[in-house]
Write a protein that holds these residues in place. Structure first.
Motif, PDB file in Angstrom:
ATOM      1  N   GLN A   1       0.836  -1.206   0.000  1.00 41.98           N
ATOM      2  CA  GLN A   1       0.000   0.000   0.000  1.00 41.98           C
ATOM      3  C   GLN A   1       0.872   1.259   0.000  1.00 41.98           C
ATOM      4  O   GLN A   1       0.632   2.189  -0.757  1.00 41.98           O
ATOM      5  N   ALA A   2       1.884   1.290   0.842  1.00 40.04           N
ATOM      6  CA  ALA A   2       2.776   2.457   0.884  1.00 40.04           C
ATOM      7  C   ALA A   2       3.558   2.587  -0.417  1.00 40.04           C
ATOM      8  O   ALA A   2       3.774   3.697  -0.899  1.00 40.04           O
ATOM      9  N   LEU A   3       3.959   1.464  -0.995  1.00 40.08           N
ATOM     10  CA  LEU A   3       4.719   1.518  -2.244  1.00 40.08           C
ATOM     11  C   LEU A   3       3.890   2.147  -3.360  1.00 40.08           C
ATOM     12  O   LEU A   3       4.406   2.927  -4.157  1.00 40.08           O
ATOM     13  N   ARG A   4       2.612   1.830  -3.416  1.00 34.73           N
ATOM     14  CA  ARG A   4       1.750   2.414  -4.443  1.00 34.73           C
ATOM     15  C   ARG A   4       1.545   3.909  -4.221  1.00 34.73           C
ATOM     16  O   ARG A   4       1.188   4.640  -5.135  1.00 34.73           O
ATOM     17  N   GLY A   5       1.795   4.382  -2.993  1.00 28.51           N
ATOM     18  CA  GLY A   5       1.640   5.799  -2.676  1.00 28.51           C
ATOM     19  C   GLY A   5       2.888   6.636  -2.892  1.00 28.51           C
ATOM     20  O   GLY A   5       2.877   7.850  -2.665  1.00 28.51           O
ATOM     21  N   ILE A   6       3.959   6.037  -3.340  1.00 26.17           N
ATOM     22  CA  ILE A   6       5.205   6.773  -3.567  1.00 26.17           C
ATOM     23  C   ILE A   6       4.965   7.870  -4.595  1.00 26.17           C
ATOM     24  O   ILE A   6       4.439   7.625  -5.670  1.00 26.17           O
ATOM     25  N   ASP A   7       5.355   9.098  -4.236  1.00 24.79           N
ATOM     26  CA  ASP A   7       5.215  10.211  -5.176  1.00 24.79           C
ATOM     27  C   ASP A   7       6.553  10.834  -5.561  1.00 24.79           C
ATOM     28  O   ASP A   7       6.621  11.674  -6.443  1.00 24.79           O
ATOM     29  N   SER A   8       7.633  10.428  -4.904  1.00 22.72           N
ATOM     30  CA  SER A   8       8.977  10.910  -5.222  1.00 22.72           C
ATOM     31  C   SER A   8       9.952   9.746  -5.106  1.00 22.72           C
ATOM     32  O   SER A   8       9.886   8.979  -4.151  1.00 22.72           O
ATOM     33  N   VAL A   9      10.840   9.639  -6.085  1.00 24.55           N
ATOM     34  CA  VAL A   9      11.851   8.578  -6.076  1.00 24.55           C
ATOM     35  C   VAL A   9      13.209   9.210  -6.328  1.00 24.55           C
ATOM     36  O   VAL A   9      13.378   9.994  -7.260  1.00 24.55           O
ATOM     37  N   GLY A  10      14.157   8.879  -5.489  1.00 28.48           N
ATOM     38  CA  GLY A  10      15.528   9.324  -5.676  1.00 28.48           C
ATOM     39  C   GLY A  10      16.438   8.127  -5.841  1.00 28.48           C
ATOM     40  O   GLY A  10      16.435   7.239  -4.994  1.00 28.48           O
ATOM     41  N   LEU A  11      17.170   8.090  -6.939  1.00 24.55           N
ATOM     42  CA  LEU A  11      18.095   6.987  -7.177  1.00 24.55           C
ATOM     43  C   LEU A  11      19.522   7.501  -7.288  1.00 24.55           C
ATOM     44  O   LEU A  11      19.797   8.446  -8.028  1.00 24.55           O
ATOM     45  N   VAL A  12      20.401   6.863  -6.551  1.00 24.31           N
ATOM     46  CA  VAL A  12      21.825   7.078  -6.745  1.00 24.31           C
ATOM     47  C   VAL A  12      22.163   6.346  -8.037  1.00 24.31           C
ATOM     48  O   VAL A  12      21.688   5.229  -8.279  1.00 24.31           O
ATOM     49  N   ASP A  13      22.945   6.978  -8.883  1.00 22.29           N
ATOM     50  CA  ASP A  13      23.254   6.424 -10.195  1.00 22.29           C
ATOM     51  C   ASP A  13      23.672   4.966 -10.088  1.00 22.29           C
ATOM     52  O   ASP A  13      24.453   4.593  -9.212  1.00 22.29           O
ATOM     53  N   VAL A  14      23.149   4.147 -10.982  1.00 17.55           N
ATOM     54  CA  VAL A  14      23.473   2.727 -11.037  1.00 17.55           C
ATOM     55  C   VAL A  14      24.376   2.514 -12.248  1.00 17.55           C
ATOM     56  O   VAL A  14      23.933   2.639 -13.393  1.00 17.55           O
ATOM     57  N   ALA A  15      25.624   2.232 -11.996  1.00 20.97           N
ATOM     58  CA  ALA A  15      26.610   2.084 -13.070  1.00 20.97           C
ATOM     59  C   ALA A  15      26.163   1.032 -14.084  1.00 20.97           C
ATOM     60  O   ALA A  15      25.751  -0.059 -13.718  1.00 20.97           O
TER      61      ALA A  15
ATOM     62  N   GLU B   1       6.799   2.942 -11.514  1.00 19.18           N
ATOM     63  CA  GLU B   1       5.776   2.286 -12.338  1.00 19.18           C
ATOM     64  C   GLU B   1       5.689   0.799 -12.024  1.00 19.18           C
ATOM     65  O   GLU B   1       4.590   0.246 -11.916  1.00 19.18           O
ATOM     66  N   GLN B   2       6.827   0.158 -11.839  1.00 17.32           N
ATOM     67  CA  GLN B   2       6.847  -1.278 -11.547  1.00 17.32           C
ATOM     68  C   GLN B   2       6.261  -1.579 -10.159  1.00 17.32           C
ATOM     69  O   GLN B   2       5.781  -2.674  -9.916  1.00 17.32           O
ATOM     70  N   LEU B   3       6.308  -0.591  -9.278  1.00 16.53           N
ATOM     71  CA  LEU B   3       5.740  -0.745  -7.933  1.00 16.53           C
ATOM     72  C   LEU B   3       4.259  -0.362  -7.892  1.00 16.53           C
ATOM     73  O   LEU B   3       3.623  -0.461  -6.853  1.00 16.53           O
ATOM     74  N   GLY B   4       3.726   0.108  -9.014  1.00 19.79           N
ATOM     75  CA  GLY B   4       2.330   0.523  -9.070  1.00 19.79           C
ATOM     76  C   GLY B   4       2.102   1.932  -8.577  1.00 19.79           C
ATOM     77  O   GLY B   4       0.980   2.316  -8.251  1.00 19.79           O
ATOM     78  N   ALA B   5       3.154   2.729  -8.518  1.00 21.36           N
ATOM     79  CA  ALA B   5       3.075   4.107  -8.017  1.00 21.36           C
ATOM     80  C   ALA B   5       3.105   5.092  -9.181  1.00 21.36           C
ATOM     81  O   ALA B   5       3.589   4.780 -10.270  1.00 21.36           O
ATOM     82  N   THR B   6       2.611   6.283  -8.907  1.00 19.42           N
ATOM     83  CA  THR B   6       2.683   7.375  -9.873  1.00 19.42           C
ATOM     84  C   THR B   6       3.578   8.449  -9.278  1.00 19.42           C
ATOM     85  O   THR B   6       3.149   9.236  -8.438  1.00 19.42           O
ATOM     86  N   SER B   7       4.815   8.459  -9.707  1.00 23.26           N
ATOM     87  CA  SER B   7       5.780   9.416  -9.184  1.00 23.26           C
ATOM     88  C   SER B   7       5.603  10.762  -9.866  1.00 23.26           C
ATOM     89  O   SER B   7       5.440  10.837 -11.073  1.00 23.26           O
ATOM     90  N   ARG B   8       5.629  11.818  -9.072  1.00 22.74           N
ATOM     91  CA  ARG B   8       5.578  13.183  -9.613  1.00 22.74           C
ATOM     92  C   ARG B   8       6.965  13.784  -9.733  1.00 22.74           C
ATOM     93  O   ARG B   8       7.158  14.792 -10.399  1.00 22.74           O
ATOM     94  N   CYS B   9       7.937  13.179  -9.056  1.00 24.17           N
ATOM     95  CA  CYS B   9       9.289  13.724  -9.061  1.00 24.17           C
ATOM     96  C   CYS B   9      10.293  12.586  -8.957  1.00 24.17           C
ATOM     97  O   CYS B   9      10.165  11.712  -8.099  1.00 24.17           O
ATOM     98  N   GLU B  10      11.265  12.611  -9.842  1.00 23.62           N
ATOM     99  CA  GLU B  10      12.356  11.650  -9.789  1.00 23.62           C
ATOM    100  C   GLU B  10      13.662  12.428  -9.706  1.00 23.62           C
ATOM    101  O   GLU B  10      13.872  13.356 -10.480  1.00 23.62           O
ATOM    102  N   LEU B  11      14.480  12.038  -8.760  1.00 21.82           N
ATOM    103  CA  LEU B  11      15.777  12.675  -8.567  1.00 21.82           C
ATOM    104  C   LEU B  11      16.869  11.662  -8.883  1.00 21.82           C
ATOM    105  O   LEU B  11      16.714  10.470  -8.618  1.00 21.82           O
ATOM    106  N   ALA B  12      17.957  12.138  -9.441  1.00 20.08           N
ATOM    107  CA  ALA B  12      19.094  11.278  -9.755  1.00 20.08           C
ATOM    108  C   ALA B  12      20.362  11.935  -9.228  1.00 20.08           C
ATOM    109  O   ALA B  12      20.439  13.155  -9.126  1.00 20.08           O
ATOM    110  N   SER B  13      21.335  11.113  -8.884  1.00 17.58           N
ATOM    111  CA  SER B  13      22.607  11.645  -8.404  1.00 17.58           C
ATOM    112  C   SER B  13      23.745  10.914  -9.083  1.00 17.58           C
ATOM    113  O   SER B  13      23.527   9.934  -9.796  1.00 17.58           O
ATOM    114  N   GLY B  14      24.930  11.355  -8.803  1.00 23.99           N
ATOM    115  CA  GLY B  14      26.117  10.685  -9.297  1.00 23.99           C
ATOM    116  C   GLY B  14      26.421   9.459  -8.454  1.00 23.99           C
ATOM    117  O   GLY B  14      25.646   9.064  -7.588  1.00 23.99           O
ATOM    118  N   LEU B  15      27.582   8.872  -8.702  1.00 27.37           N
ATOM    119  CA  LEU B  15      28.018   7.680  -7.982  1.00 27.37           C
ATOM    120  C   LEU B  15      28.886   8.032  -6.791  1.00 27.37           C
ATOM    121  O   LEU B  15      29.603   9.023  -6.816  1.00 27.37           O
TER     122      LEU B  15
END
Length: 145
Positions: free
Chosen positions: A48-62, A75-89
């Motif tokens: 239930q909480a996973l489907r409620g995710i509205d922001s996702v931040g991923l550290v870069d995956v080499a 999307e794979q978790l069934g959530a509709t993210s409004r913001c995605e953040l990315a960072s370096g390694l």
């Protein structure tokens, strides 16, 4: 800060896969999905909480060439993210990512955020050494911030 927007860490997870044959090692998306589900179980919230995710931040995956890995994961978790953040390694990237997501929550821009990443350097190195082509799923439209 409004007390309703106080960031609280509610679940954590870690997945360690070392020394796996690159043909059998889990791909980044599979690892991220498992860690997200394990963190939700750790928090006692489940899917239930996973489907409620509205922001996702991923550290870069080499080596993972997903156009927007955060949105793809949501999307794979069934959530509709409004913001995605990315960072370096490396370095302080994971801590910086958590801080950015916490700031979004504190500002009332997010209610449920997911921070993640996976270190697959051993898999990449072994795949190159053994000349194994890694066929990792990619997806996620748009551009992460």
């Amino acid at each position: 800060m409004n007390e309703d927007n106080r960031p609280v860490l509610v679940g954590t997870a870690q997945l360690v896969v070392r020394d796996a044959d690159p043909r059998e090692a889990p791909e980044p998306l599979a690892m991220l999905l498992q860690m997200a589900r394990d963190a939700a179980r750790n928090a006692g919230t489940g899917d239930q909480a996973l489907r409620g995710i509205d922001s996702v931040g991923l550290v870069d995956v080499a080596g993972w060439l997903a156009p927007n890995g955060g949105r793809f994961l949501a999307e794979q978790l069934g959530a509709t993210s409004r913001c995605e953040l990315a960072s370096g390694l490396g370095g302080e990237a994971p801590l910086t990512m958590v801080n950015r997501l916490a700031r979004r929550i504190a500002n009332g821009e997010s209610r449920i955020a997911l921070a993640g990443g996976c270190n697959n350097m051993h898999t990449l190195k072994r795949a190159r050494q053994r000349e194994v082509k890694l066929d990792w799923k990619i997806g996620g439209s748009g551009q992460a911030e």
